[in-house]
Design an enzyme around this catalytic site. Sequence first.
Site, PDB file in Angstrom:
ATOM      1  N   THR A 311       0.702  -1.159   0.416  1.00 27.95           N
ATOM      2  CA  THR A 311      -0.108   0.211  -0.070  1.00 27.95           C
ATOM      3  C   THR A 311       0.775   1.817  -0.323  1.00 27.95           C
ATOM      4  O   THR A 311       1.795   0.965   0.742  1.00 27.95           O
ATOM      5  CB  THR A 311      -0.923  -0.108   1.489  1.00 27.95           C
ATOM      6  N   HIS A 363       2.531 -11.383  14.099  1.00 28.21           N
ATOM      7  CA  HIS A 363       4.050 -12.034  15.207  1.00 28.21           C
ATOM      8  C   HIS A 363       3.344 -13.533  15.875  1.00 28.21           C
ATOM      9  O   HIS A 363       3.988 -14.670  16.208  1.00 28.21           O
ATOM     10  CB  HIS A 363       3.753 -11.402  16.692  1.00 28.21           C
TER      11      HIS A 363
END
Length: 392
Positions: A311, A363
């Site tokens: 993006t 994560h």
Amino acid sequence: MATEIKAPVFPESVADGTIATWHKKVGEPVSRDEVICDIETDKVVLEVVAPADGSLVAIIKGEGDTVLSDEVIAQFEAAAPAAVEQAVAQTQAGAAPVVERTEVISGQAPAVRKALSETGIAAADVQGTGRGGRITKEDVANHQTKPAANVTPLSVAVDERIEKRVPMTRLRKRVAERLLSATQETAMLTTFNEVNMKPIMELRKQYKDAFEKRHGARLGFMSFFVKAVTEALKRYPAVNASIDGDDIVYHGYYDIGVAVSSDRGLVVPVLRDTDRMSYAEVEAGIGAYAAKARDGKLSIEDMTGGTFTITNGGTFGSLLSTPILNQPQTGILGMHKIQERPMAVNGQVEILPMMYLALSYDHRMIDGKEAVGFLVAIKELLEEPERLLLDL
């Protein structure tokens, strides 16, 4: 004999749609393959076209109604082409009352409806210059600049605070749901780095004219980022993976989604197999998607899948941001504005065009070491673009 007009068959990822606009009303002549209705889904606006020359005899699902895949939305009756041409000629000659034309032009493309909604201008007040008298965005903009004749100004109290309430589009609601889900259901973390854009800028300046002449596509920065990301994904497969329940799915292909801003909201069309694409093919693909997004022509297939997303907030002047994951992907790269800054180079201060890079990652899937290594790999490939050519 009347035939049924049905909603398109939606993919499994789309549960239903909403009738956005009827471009034709009952009894109005319509030509074969002319758009008669727009159906808005969570991802795209789908056009329903006339199966033949004729007219609608009944509208079963009105604007705002929810429709399911392959559900009947109207009844249609075919007519001889000569009859249709005569009806159209009569309409263009002014045989139809003015109120009929007003109703027709109220069914406009999504971008026009948005412009009318934002400006508060009634469709009936705008002179349409598009096909069949339809309004274009330029017509709305031009209408805003024209002085109103014989109109009494609306008196508003000095301290009055105005509010305007409009329904949220299906696409905007879906985007909101996905963004909220990503923040709540993932262990999202963002790491940052910066890249010296001078090598790419000089390379682009040197070859952009020859590149465009040879390939017919403009050489931008995005192709360098797509190719650098693809190479970094090869080195760090976990960033190209996704989580499906209790399973980790490692993808052996590289489908890069490129976020594009449209009038209806943020959409993410996908470039397929970017490891096999040339720089020219990447640029041409992005250009084609951008045009389709502006025209509201992106299909569900264009935006299905994707193993990683890029993006570019720098297009709007953003210097730094933390992009939100595009689930079920586990990584997204944020590009930003190129800003000249003083940098220390070999003990000397130089003014260099720098860009901050942001990598948001899940994560649960990706450790900090892998995330940092992935971002550093992108930085090195961009600062030394010859590495991409020499596979270093």
